[in-house]
Design a protein around this motif. Structure first.
Motif, short mmCIF file in Angstrom:
data_model
loop_
_atom_site.label_atom_id
_atom_site.label_comp_id
_atom_site.label_asym_id
_atom_site.label_seq_id
_atom_site.Cartn_x
_atom_site.Cartn_y
_atom_site.Cartn_z
N TRP A 136 -15.26 89.64 -29.47
CA TRP A 136 -16.56 89.16 -29.01
C TRP A 136 -17.37 88.72 -30.21
O TRP A 136 -17.26 89.24 -31.31
N MET A 137 -18.21 87.76 -30.00
CA MET A 137 -19.11 87.31 -31.06
C MET A 137 -19.97 88.48 -31.49
O MET A 137 -20.59 89.15 -30.68
N TRP A 138 -19.93 88.74 -32.76
CA TRP A 138 -20.57 89.96 -33.25
C TRP A 138 -22.06 89.80 -33.50
O TRP A 138 -22.59 88.70 -33.47
N SER A 139 -22.72 90.89 -33.82
CA SER A 139 -24.16 90.86 -34.06
C SER A 139 -24.47 90.27 -35.43
O SER A 139 -23.59 90.13 -36.28
N GLY A 140 -25.74 89.97 -35.66
CA GLY A 140 -26.14 89.30 -36.88
C GLY A 140 -25.85 90.06 -38.15
O GLY A 140 -25.62 89.47 -39.20
N GLU A 141 -25.84 91.41 -38.08
CA GLU A 141 -25.63 92.17 -39.30
C GLU A 141 -24.17 92.27 -39.69
O GLU A 141 -23.83 92.77 -40.74
N HIS A 142 -23.26 91.76 -38.81
CA HIS A 142 -21.84 91.82 -39.11
C HIS A 142 -21.53 90.81 -40.20
O HIS A 142 -21.88 89.64 -40.10
N GLY A 143 -20.85 91.27 -41.26
CA GLY A 143 -20.56 90.39 -42.39
C GLY A 143 -19.55 89.33 -42.04
O GLY A 143 -19.84 88.14 -41.98
N GLY A 144 -18.31 89.75 -41.77
CA GLY A 144 -17.27 88.81 -41.36
C GLY A 144 -16.78 87.95 -42.51
O GLY A 144 -17.36 87.91 -43.59
N ALA A 145 -15.68 87.26 -42.27
CA ALA A 145 -15.14 86.34 -43.26
C ALA A 145 -16.01 85.09 -43.31
O ALA A 145 -16.63 84.72 -42.32
N PRO A 146 -16.03 84.39 -44.46
CA PRO A 146 -16.89 83.22 -44.59
C PRO A 146 -16.63 82.17 -43.50
O PRO A 146 -17.56 81.62 -42.93
N SER A 147 -15.36 81.87 -43.23
CA SER A 147 -15.06 80.85 -42.24
C SER A 147 -15.52 81.29 -40.85
O SER A 147 -16.03 80.49 -40.07
N GLU A 148 -15.35 82.54 -40.55
CA GLU A 148 -15.80 83.06 -39.26
C GLU A 148 -17.32 83.02 -39.16
O GLU A 148 -17.87 82.66 -38.12
N ALA A 149 -17.97 83.40 -40.25
CA ALA A 149 -19.43 83.38 -40.24
C ALA A 149 -19.96 81.96 -40.05
O ALA A 149 -20.93 81.73 -39.33
N GLY A 150 -19.30 80.99 -40.69
CA GLY A 150 -19.73 79.60 -40.54
C GLY A 150 -19.56 79.09 -39.12
O GLY A 150 -20.45 78.44 -38.57
N ASP A 151 -18.42 79.42 -38.52
CA ASP A 151 -18.18 78.97 -37.15
C ASP A 151 -19.05 79.73 -36.16
O ASP A 151 -19.45 79.19 -35.12
N GLU A 152 -19.35 80.97 -36.46
CA GLU A 152 -20.27 81.74 -35.62
C GLU A 152 -21.63 81.07 -35.59
O GLU A 152 -22.26 80.95 -34.53
N GLU A 153 -22.08 80.60 -36.75
CA GLU A 153 -23.37 79.93 -36.82
C GLU A 153 -23.34 78.62 -36.04
O GLU A 153 -24.32 78.25 -35.38
N ARG A 154 -22.23 77.90 -36.11
CA ARG A 154 -22.11 76.65 -35.36
C ARG A 154 -22.15 76.92 -33.85
O ARG A 154 -22.73 76.15 -33.09
N LEU A 155 -21.53 78.00 -33.43
CA LEU A 155 -21.61 78.37 -32.02
C LEU A 155 -23.03 78.70 -31.63
O LEU A 155 -23.49 78.34 -30.54
N ARG A 156 -23.75 79.42 -32.49
CA ARG A 156 -25.14 79.74 -32.20
C ARG A 156 -25.98 78.48 -32.04
O ARG A 156 -26.85 78.40 -31.17
N ARG A 157 -25.72 77.49 -32.89
CA ARG A 157 -26.47 76.24 -32.79
C ARG A 157 -26.17 75.52 -31.48
O ARG A 157 -27.06 74.93 -30.86
N LEU A 158 -24.92 75.55 -31.07
CA LEU A 158 -24.56 74.96 -29.78
C LEU A 158 -25.27 75.68 -28.64
O LEU A 158 -25.80 75.06 -27.71
N MET A 159 -25.29 77.01 -28.70
CA MET A 159 -25.93 77.79 -27.66
C MET A 159 -27.43 77.47 -27.58
O MET A 159 -28.02 77.46 -26.49
N ALA A 160 -28.04 77.19 -28.72
CA ALA A 160 -29.47 76.89 -28.75
C ALA A 160 -29.80 75.55 -28.10
O ALA A 160 -30.96 75.31 -27.72
N THR A 161 -28.80 74.66 -27.96
CA THR A 161 -29.05 73.36 -27.34
C THR A 161 -28.97 73.40 -25.82
O THR A 161 -29.33 72.42 -25.16
N LEU A 162 -28.52 74.51 -25.27
CA LEU A 162 -28.34 74.60 -23.82
C LEU A 162 -29.69 74.71 -23.10
O LEU A 162 -30.65 75.27 -23.64
#
Length: 296
Positions: free
Chosen positions: A52-78
């Protein structure tokens, strides 16, 4: 038509993502469904690790963190009011889509096909069609300079929807789905049955003339039209290869999309074969909605 409560939308952040997300959002508002955005990170050995998409304080790998942010941006356009969550996976793309779909109980997958696959390979969309247990709405990438379409644009007149049927139980699920969509949206279902060039189709015998068979097919199609949609449903009988006839009808009518029954997972009956499904998927420019036969 079974209720659509959860829609899965696998995205790859390509230019097609905007159109795909718009279609998924339109459907969520139409059915009051929850949207699950899904992104697969990397190809791995068979199997899919799903998180599951983790919470904001989750570190994660750089690539995962970048794609997580892109998903958040998509969600914000809905649009407001759409319930949405996101999943990130690692694994084979088609396996990940099918696995996530089963985990979230998806009723529909909205996916973009990126073109015809080589003869010896199957595309991710084709693999999802083979294995998914729910309906699949396959979109195509927009041509260069082509404006992204919506499910139904505001204020436009009713748009045609091509609904091929061989009168089997599987294809009847698609007919019922098209009728339900027409009750909710400005759409005109165009029922299509295809007979063979020799006048032999389904249960017909070689002695039956093509004209008689065509008239019988039109009668059977007309009998499917419910009273509340009288005047909004049209019937057609084609002669030739089913895949070609379906694609030709979609082009001739400038169809909003095609609604087809029973995708390849459970095997097609009569002229609704696996080859037909692929031919339609790759020959038409409009979206293709594949409806499982169990949805009737």
């Amino acid at each position: 038509m079974e209720a659509i409560r959860t829609i899965l939308c696998p995205v790859d952040f390509s230019p097609a993502t905007e159109r795909q997300l718009a279609f998924a959002a339109d459907l969520c508002r139409l059915f009051g469904a929850k949207l699950v955005l899904h992104h697969n990170l990397a190809v791995a050995p068979p199997g899919a690790g799903v998180g599951w998409m983790w919470s904001g304080e989750h570190g994660g790998a750089p690539s995962e963190a970048g794609d997580e942010e892109r998903l958040r941006r998509l969600m914000a356009t809905l649009p407001e009011g759409i319930e949405v969550e996101a999943k990130i996976t690692h694994g084979l793309p088609s396996t990940s889509v099918v696995t996530v779909g089963e985990l979230v109980g998806a009723d529909l997958v909205v996916i973009t096909t990126h073109g015809k696959s080589p003869e010896e390979h199957t595309s991710v969309t084709e693999q999802v069609l083979d294995r998914a247990r729910c309906g699949v709405l396959a979109l195509h990438e927009a041509r260069e300079g082509e404006a992204p379409e919506r499910l139904v644009a505001a204020g436009e007149p009713p748009r045609p929807v091509v609904v091929p049927t061989d009168f089997s139980k599987e294809s009847m699920a698609a007919v019922e789905c098209a009728f339900e969509l027409a009750r909710r949206l400005p759409l005109e279902p165009h029922l299509l049955h295809v007979v063979s060039p020799g006048g032999v189709a389904a249960k017909a015998t070689s002695e039956e003339p093509s004209s008689a068979l065509a008239e019988e097919s039109r009668r059977r199609l007309a009998e499917l039209v419910p009273a509340d949609l009288d005047g909004r449903v049209f019937v057609h009988v084609g002669v030739g290869d089913p895949g070609h006839e379906i694609a030709a009808a979609a082009e001739r009518l400038v169809a909003a999309f095609v609604v087809m029954g029973e995708h390849t997972r459970a095997g097609w009956r009569r002229w609704l074969t696996r080859d037909t499904s692929r031919a339609v998927l790759h020959e038409v420019r409009c979206p293709v909605w594949y409806v499982p036969g169990t949805a009737a």
